[in-house]
Design a protein around this motif. Structure first.
Motif, PDB file in Angstrom:
ATOM      1  N   VAL A  32       0.886  -1.167   0.000  1.00 26.31           N
ATOM      2  CA  VAL A  32       0.000   0.000   0.000  1.00 26.31           C
ATOM      3  C   VAL A  32       0.920   1.212   0.000  1.00 26.31           C
ATOM      4  O   VAL A  32       1.826   1.316   0.828  1.00 26.31           O
ATOM      5  N   THR A  33       0.683   2.118  -0.955  1.00 26.31           N
ATOM      6  CA  THR A  33       1.614   3.222  -1.169  1.00 26.31           C
ATOM      7  C   THR A  33       0.905   4.572  -1.165  1.00 26.31           C
ATOM      8  O   THR A  33      -0.323   4.649  -1.233  1.00 26.31           O
ATOM      9  N   THR A  34       1.720   5.599  -1.112  1.00 30.94           N
ATOM     10  CA  THR A  34       1.274   6.977  -1.266  1.00 30.94           C
ATOM     11  C   THR A  34       2.419   7.734  -1.926  1.00 30.94           C
ATOM     12  O   THR A  34       3.458   7.147  -2.224  1.00 30.94           O
ATOM     13  N   VAL A  35       2.211   9.007  -2.164  1.00 32.83           N
ATOM     14  CA  VAL A  35       3.258   9.852  -2.749  1.00 32.83           C
ATOM     15  C   VAL A  35       3.594  10.966  -1.770  1.00 32.83           C
ATOM     16  O   VAL A  35       2.776  11.323  -0.915  1.00 32.83           O
ATOM     17  N   GLY A  36       4.785  11.520  -1.916  1.00 38.83           N
ATOM     18  CA  GLY A  36       5.260  12.554  -1.000  1.00 38.83           C
ATOM     19  C   GLY A  36       4.385  13.789  -0.956  1.00 38.83           C
ATOM     20  O   GLY A  36       4.278  14.448   0.074  1.00 38.83           O
ATOM     21  N   GLY A  37       3.733  14.124  -2.055  1.00 38.31           N
ATOM     22  CA  GLY A  37       2.898  15.320  -2.111  1.00 38.31           C
ATOM     23  C   GLY A  37       1.486  15.144  -1.597  1.00 38.31           C
ATOM     24  O   GLY A  37       0.714  16.109  -1.554  1.00 38.31           O
ATOM     25  N   ALA A  38       1.131  13.938  -1.165  1.00 35.12           N
ATOM     26  CA  ALA A  38      -0.221  13.689  -0.658  1.00 35.12           C
ATOM     27  C   ALA A  38      -0.433  14.388   0.681  1.00 35.12           C
ATOM     28  O   ALA A  38       0.511  14.586   1.455  1.00 35.12           O
ATOM     29  N   THR A  39      -1.675  14.752   0.965  1.00 34.23           N
ATOM     30  CA  THR A  39      -1.985  15.365   2.256  1.00 34.23           C
ATOM     31  C   THR A  39      -1.923  14.297   3.346  1.00 34.23           C
ATOM     32  O   THR A  39      -2.086  13.102   3.078  1.00 34.23           O
ATOM     33  N   LEU A  40      -1.715  14.749   4.570  1.00 34.20           N
ATOM     34  CA  LEU A  40      -1.692  13.812   5.696  1.00 34.20           C
ATOM     35  C   LEU A  40      -3.054  13.157   5.864  1.00 34.20           C
ATOM     36  O   LEU A  40      -3.143  11.964   6.171  1.00 34.20           O
ATOM     37  N   GLU A  41      -4.113  13.910   5.646  1.00 34.02           N
ATOM     38  CA  GLU A  41      -5.465  13.363   5.779  1.00 34.02           C
ATOM     39  C   GLU A  41      -5.709  12.264   4.745  1.00 34.02           C
ATOM     40  O   GLU A  41      -6.271  11.217   5.065  1.00 34.02           O
ATOM     41  N   ALA A  70       1.446   5.187  10.982  1.00 30.17           N
ATOM     42  CA  ALA A  70       0.343   5.811  11.714  1.00 30.17           C
ATOM     43  C   ALA A  70       0.890   6.679  12.839  1.00 30.17           C
ATOM     44  O   ALA A  70       0.345   7.743  13.126  1.00 30.17           O
ATOM     45  N   THR A  71       1.978   6.272  13.449  1.00 32.71           N
ATOM     46  CA  THR A  71       2.597   7.071  14.503  1.00 32.71           C
ATOM     47  C   THR A  71       3.088   8.407  13.957  1.00 32.71           C
ATOM     48  O   THR A  71       2.950   9.435  14.612  1.00 32.71           O
ATOM     49  N   ASP A  72       3.643   8.389  12.732  1.00 36.87           N
ATOM     50  CA  ASP A  72       4.072   9.640  12.100  1.00 36.87           C
ATOM     51  C   ASP A  72       2.897  10.597  11.934  1.00 36.87           C
ATOM     52  O   ASP A  72       3.038  11.801  12.106  1.00 36.87           O
ATOM     53  N   LEU A  73       1.745  10.049  11.578  1.00 31.92           N
ATOM     54  CA  LEU A  73       0.562  10.870  11.315  1.00 31.92           C
ATOM     55  C   LEU A  73      -0.142  11.333  12.581  1.00 31.92           C
ATOM     56  O   LEU A  73      -0.614  12.460  12.652  1.00 31.92           O
ATOM     57  N   LEU A  74      -0.237  10.437  13.561  1.00 33.80           N
ATOM     58  CA  LEU A  74      -1.075  10.698  14.725  1.00 33.80           C
ATOM     59  C   LEU A  74      -0.299  11.136  15.956  1.00 33.80           C
ATOM     60  O   LEU A  74      -0.896  11.518  16.953  1.00 33.80           O
ATOM     61  N   ASP A  90      -2.790  21.760   7.903  1.00 36.17           N
ATOM     62  CA  ASP A  90      -3.399  21.428   6.614  1.00 36.17           C
ATOM     63  C   ASP A  90      -2.423  21.559   5.448  1.00 36.17           C
ATOM     64  O   ASP A  90      -2.647  20.971   4.393  1.00 36.17           O
ATOM     65  N   GLN A  91      -1.381  22.341   5.618  1.00 35.02           N
ATOM     66  CA  GLN A  91      -0.397  22.534   4.550  1.00 35.02           C
ATOM     67  C   GLN A  91       0.673  21.439   4.529  1.00 35.02           C
ATOM     68  O   GLN A  91       1.420  21.337   3.560  1.00 35.02           O
ATOM     69  N   LEU A  92       0.726  20.640   5.574  1.00 32.56           N
ATOM     70  CA  LEU A  92       1.720  19.571   5.627  1.00 32.56           C
ATOM     71  C   LEU A  92       1.404  18.485   4.611  1.00 32.56           C
ATOM     72  O   LEU A  92       0.245  18.177   4.351  1.00 32.56           O
ATOM     73  N   ARG A  93       2.448  17.906   4.081  1.00 31.55           N
ATOM     74  CA  ARG A  93       2.334  16.802   3.135  1.00 31.55           C
ATOM     75  C   ARG A  93       3.111  15.612   3.687  1.00 31.55           C
ATOM     76  O   ARG A  93       3.916  15.739   4.606  1.00 31.55           O
ATOM     77  N   VAL A  94       2.866  14.462   3.095  1.00 27.90           N
ATOM     78  CA  VAL A  94       3.525  13.231   3.514  1.00 27.90           C
ATOM     79  C   VAL A  94       5.039  13.419   3.587  1.00 27.90           C
ATOM     80  O   VAL A  94       5.693  12.982   4.535  1.00 27.90           O
ATOM     81  N   GLU A  95       5.620  14.078   2.601  1.00 33.54           N
ATOM     82  CA  GLU A  95       7.072  14.258   2.563  1.00 33.54           C
ATOM     83  C   GLU A  95       7.614  15.015   3.776  1.00 33.54           C
ATOM     84  O   GLU A  95       8.782  14.869   4.122  1.00 33.54           O
ATOM     85  N   HIS A  96       6.763  15.790   4.442  1.00 32.64           N
ATOM     86  CA  HIS A  96       7.200  16.539   5.623  1.00 32.64           C
ATOM     87  C   HIS A  96       7.376  15.655   6.857  1.00 32.64           C
ATOM     88  O   HIS A  96       8.173  15.980   7.735  1.00 32.64           O
ATOM     89  N   VAL A  97       6.589  14.581   6.967  1.00 34.14           N
ATOM     90  CA  VAL A  97       6.615  13.775   8.192  1.00 34.14           C
ATOM     91  C   VAL A  97       7.062  12.328   7.985  1.00 34.14           C
ATOM     92  O   VAL A  97       7.232  11.603   8.954  1.00 34.14           O
ATOM     93  N   MET A  98       7.258  11.915   6.734  1.00 32.22           N
ATOM     94  CA  MET A  98       7.698  10.534   6.482  1.00 32.22           C
ATOM     95  C   MET A  98       9.130  10.340   6.975  1.00 32.22           C
ATOM     96  O   MET A  98       9.862  11.302   7.220  1.00 32.22           O
ATOM     97  N   THR A  99       9.520   9.086   7.121  1.00 26.19           N
ATOM     98  CA  THR A  99      10.909   8.755   7.405  1.00 26.19           C
ATOM     99  C   THR A  99      11.568   8.440   6.064  1.00 26.19           C
ATOM    100  O   THR A  99      11.164   7.498   5.385  1.00 26.19           O
TER     101      THR A  99
END
Length: 179
Positions: A32-41, A70-74, A90-99
């Protein structure tokens, strides 16, 4: 954990079982994947709808650039990053909080083939990480072949496994702080 259920994994394992018995093999289980520019929500909703607690983060060429848990998000990470970057949540994206991948433990598949479950648990505890990636050498370079998840290993062992120094409740946190 990458998928809600990896039917290729044995239900129960022992500490001396082969490490491959607790690896989510991406040849058998769809990541299951996402992209760096996706919103956290949107990333959080993807986790909920797919029943996972970790997403692989891909770039435009479908190369893995990081992990999002999930820990990164919550946890407190989004608020800390928003404060540091002076942006709203709301301006944060996945790339901001991912490892990013360079901060993730990557284990060669040929080493995993000779390791035990207890070796993997020791590695995760030593690195203080919930997850590790397994890389496979191919003719065209290295590719992510699998994932180890401490929570998946705990389920398969049938016992709780925790990382040292991580508080899991307010009472535990207070105990750590006051002692």
């Amino acid at each position: 954990m990458i998928v809600a259920h990896d039917h290729g994994l044995p239900e129960l394992v022992r500490p001396d079982s082969p490490a491959l018995d607790v690896m989510t093999d991406l040849r058998r289980s769809r990541a299951v994947t996402t992209v760096g520019g996706a919103t956290l929500e949107s990333a959080h909703q993807r986790m909920i709808h797919t029943g996972v607690r970790m997403l692989l983060v891909l770039d435009r060429e479908s190369s893995v650039t990081g992990l999002l848990t999930a820990t990164d998000l919550l946890g407190e990470k989004p608020m800390a990053v928003a404060t540091r970057e002076q942006v709203s949540h709301d301006q944060l994206r996945v790339e901001h909080v991912m490892t990013p991948t360079e901060e993730i433990q990557v284990v060669p598949l040929n080493e995993v083939a000779h390791a035990s479950v207890s070796d993997v648990v020791a590695l995760l505890r030593e690195t203080g990480r919930q997850h590790a990636l397994v890389a496979e050498e191919r003719a065209d370079g290295e590719a992510i072949r699998g994932v180890f998840s401490l929570s998946q290993i705990a389920r398969q062992l049938g016992k709780a496994l925790e990382l040292p120094g991580v508080a899991h409740s307010v009472a535990e946190l207070e105990h750590v702080i006051n002692h």
